[in-house]
Design a protein around this motif. Structure first.
Motif, PDB file in Angstrom:
ATOM      1  N   UNK A 144      -5.958   2.037  -0.555  1.00  0.00           N
ATOM      2  CA  UNK A 144      -5.470   0.951   0.763  1.00  0.00           C
ATOM      3  C   UNK A 144      -4.295   1.678   1.402  1.00  0.00           C
ATOM      4  N   UNK A 145      -4.141   2.210   2.370  1.00  0.00           N
ATOM      5  CA  UNK A 145      -3.306   2.744   2.847  1.00  0.00           C
ATOM      6  C   UNK A 145      -3.244   2.777   4.448  1.00  0.00           C
ATOM      7  N   UNK A 146      -1.956   3.028   5.193  1.00  0.00           N
ATOM      8  CA  UNK A 146      -2.033   2.846   6.539  1.00  0.00           C
ATOM      9  C   UNK A 146      -1.877   4.304   7.022  1.00  0.00           C
ATOM     10  N   UNK A 147      -2.829   4.465   8.026  1.00  0.00           N
ATOM     11  CA  UNK A 147      -3.094   5.836   8.541  1.00  0.00           C
ATOM     12  C   UNK A 147      -1.672   6.627   9.103  1.00  0.00           C
ATOM     13  N   UNK A 148      -0.911   5.765   9.596  1.00  0.00           N
ATOM     14  CA  UNK A 148       0.350   6.438   9.934  1.00  0.00           C
ATOM     15  C   UNK A 148       1.310   6.903   9.157  1.00  0.00           C
ATOM     16  N   UNK A 149       0.964   6.223   7.789  1.00  0.00           N
ATOM     17  CA  UNK A 149       1.789   6.745   6.775  1.00  0.00           C
ATOM     18  C   UNK A 149       1.314   7.963   5.999  1.00  0.00           C
TER      19      UNK A 149
END
Length: 168
Positions: A144-149
């Motif tokens: 679970x991650x934010x692509x921007x991060x």
């Protein structure tokens, strides 16, 4: 009760198999001669998350906490044609639903990023393929991650012994 158990026996293997479709690819090449591999699993990601939080980097800590695994396979030398072909077949397979998100070409090196929504809902899988005369590498990030991060991961560098006060 029997119906529920039967349904679970049918559906559970499908969910587990779909959890991370690239594992077979990475496992096959990680064990092959001529390749180097690194696998960071859930426990390591949690330890790194705690270290980032202790340093006060809450955004990095949150990113690392959401990642379940990072797998890296690199060709040690030689022809990477089959490796690249297999990696491209993986990300271009219609049933896996990887979407290209970025591509870069510089000095003969080509880097492509692919993303897909994974099972369970809210999870993602990112695959980076780099090939060219300098290096041939495949990287897989699952969780679970934010692509921007995700680009923040490139700021993590292992400390060399010479970087510590004892190594000087």
């Amino acid at each position: 009760m029997k119906r529920i158990l039967l349904l679970l026996l049918i559906v559970l293997p499908l969910l587990c198999g779909a959890q991370n479709v690239s594992w077979r690819f990475f496992d096959r090449y990680a064990k092959s001669p001529g390749f180097s591999s690194v696998q960071l699993e859930r426990k390591m990601m949690r330890m790194m998350s705690r270290q980032a939080a202790e340093r006060g980097d809450e955004k990095l800590a949150q990113l690392l906490n959401g990642i379940e695994s990072i797998r890296i396979v690199a060709l040690d030398g030689g022809d990477g044609g089959q490796f690249v072909a297999d990696a491209e077949a993986l990300v271009n397979h219609a049933s896996y639903r990887f979407q290209p998100v970025m591509s870069e070409s510089r000095d003969g090196q080509v880097t492509r990023f692919y993303l897909r929504s994974a099972v369970p809902p809210g999870y993602s899988e990112l695959v980076m393929l780099t090939s060219g005369p300098r290096e041939t590498v495949a990287v897989n990030i699952y969780g679970r991650f934010d692509l921007k991060q995700v680009s923040r991961l490139s700021t993590i560098r292992p400390k060399r012994p010479s970087d510590s006060p004892e190594g000087r």
